[in-house]
Design a protein around this motif. Structure first.
Motif, short mmCIF file in Angstrom:
data_model
loop_
_atom_site.label_atom_id
_atom_site.label_comp_id
_atom_site.label_asym_id
_atom_site.label_seq_id
_atom_site.Cartn_x
_atom_site.Cartn_y
_atom_site.Cartn_z
N GLY A 25 49.24 45.59 5.60
CA GLY A 25 48.98 44.32 6.12
C GLY A 25 50.01 43.38 5.99
O GLY A 25 51.26 43.98 6.42
N ARG A 26 50.06 42.12 5.66
CA ARG A 26 50.79 41.01 5.86
C ARG A 26 51.76 41.12 4.50
O ARG A 26 51.87 40.29 3.78
N THR A 27 52.71 42.18 4.88
CA THR A 27 53.39 42.26 3.31
C THR A 27 54.60 41.83 3.36
O THR A 27 55.49 41.66 2.47
N SER A 28 55.01 41.16 4.66
CA SER A 28 56.58 40.46 4.55
C SER A 28 56.77 39.26 3.90
O SER A 28 57.52 38.89 3.55
N SER A 29 55.43 38.66 3.39
CA SER A 29 55.53 37.49 2.49
C SER A 29 55.47 37.85 1.03
O SER A 29 55.36 36.89 0.34
N THR A 30 55.33 39.07 0.53
CA THR A 30 55.20 39.61 -0.71
C THR A 30 56.23 38.82 -1.38
O THR A 30 57.75 39.21 -1.19
N TYR A 31 56.26 38.11 -2.71
CA TYR A 31 57.16 37.75 -3.48
C TYR A 31 57.45 38.75 -4.86
O TYR A 31 58.49 38.94 -5.38
N VAL A 32 56.48 39.01 -5.14
CA VAL A 32 56.34 40.18 -6.35
C VAL A 32 55.14 41.18 -6.24
O VAL A 32 53.96 40.93 -5.90
N MET A 33 55.41 42.23 -6.83
CA MET A 33 54.37 43.12 -6.90
C MET A 33 54.58 43.83 -8.26
O MET A 33 55.56 43.72 -9.23
N GLY A 34 53.36 43.92 -9.06
CA GLY A 34 53.09 44.31 -10.51
C GLY A 34 52.04 45.26 -10.76
O GLY A 34 51.19 45.85 -9.96
N TRP A 35 52.26 45.71 -12.03
CA TRP A 35 51.17 46.58 -12.47
C TRP A 35 50.41 46.07 -13.82
O TRP A 35 51.19 45.32 -14.52
N PHE A 36 49.30 45.90 -13.85
CA PHE A 36 48.56 45.45 -14.96
C PHE A 36 47.62 46.55 -15.62
O PHE A 36 47.32 47.64 -14.87
N ARG A 37 47.19 46.45 -16.76
CA ARG A 37 46.37 47.55 -17.17
C ARG A 37 45.22 46.98 -17.97
O ARG A 37 45.29 46.00 -18.68
N GLN A 38 43.88 47.51 -18.14
CA GLN A 38 42.90 47.15 -18.94
C GLN A 38 42.28 48.24 -19.61
O GLN A 38 41.84 49.04 -18.95
N ALA A 39 42.57 48.19 -21.01
CA ALA A 39 41.79 49.51 -21.80
C ALA A 39 40.70 49.04 -22.03
O ALA A 39 39.95 47.98 -22.05
N PRO A 40 39.73 50.01 -22.40
CA PRO A 40 38.13 49.73 -22.73
C PRO A 40 38.17 48.52 -23.90
O PRO A 40 38.49 48.77 -24.68
#
Length: 124
Positions: A25-40
């Protein structure tokens, strides 16, 4: 922006996995990409993030030295190489992207685009 994450699975403690997150999609405006996680039963946690234009990478203390974030600009994809996995790394991992950050990249509230999540299970 659409994000698709994949690569989760079951691994023994001490093993490795690589997660991928492809943006479209419109990725040209992306500033940051990250990973998060959620444990049970727990709140979500920041894992790692990369500032897209400059390439600066940030890690949570809990994964520093074990996880490595990288990217492929041509594919608009980020990778999270996870090594020396521990049972406490078990969680659903989500990739996220933001086109602007107001306070800090470690806050989930900063990200407006989210992938579907991929489950990582580390057995002891």
């Amino acid at each position: 922006v659409q994000l698709q994450a994949f690569g989760g699975g079951l691994v023994q403690a001490g093993g490795s996995l690589r997660l991928s997150c492809a943006a479209s999609g419109r990725t040209s405006s992306t500033y940051v990409m990250g990973w998060f996680r959620q444990a049970p039963g727990k709140e979500g946690d920041f894992v790692a993030a990369i500032i897209w234009s400059g390439g600066s990478i940030y890690y949570a203390d809990s994964v520093k030295g074990r996880f490595t974030l990288s990217r492929d600009n041509a594919k608009n994809t980020v990778y999270l190489q996870m090594s020396s996995l521990k049972p406490e790394d078990t969680a659903v991992y989500y990739c996220a992207a933001s086109q602007r950050v107001r306070v800090g990249i470690r806050g989930a509230y900063e990200y407006e685009y989210w992938g579907q999540g991929t489950l990582v299970t580390v057995s002891s």
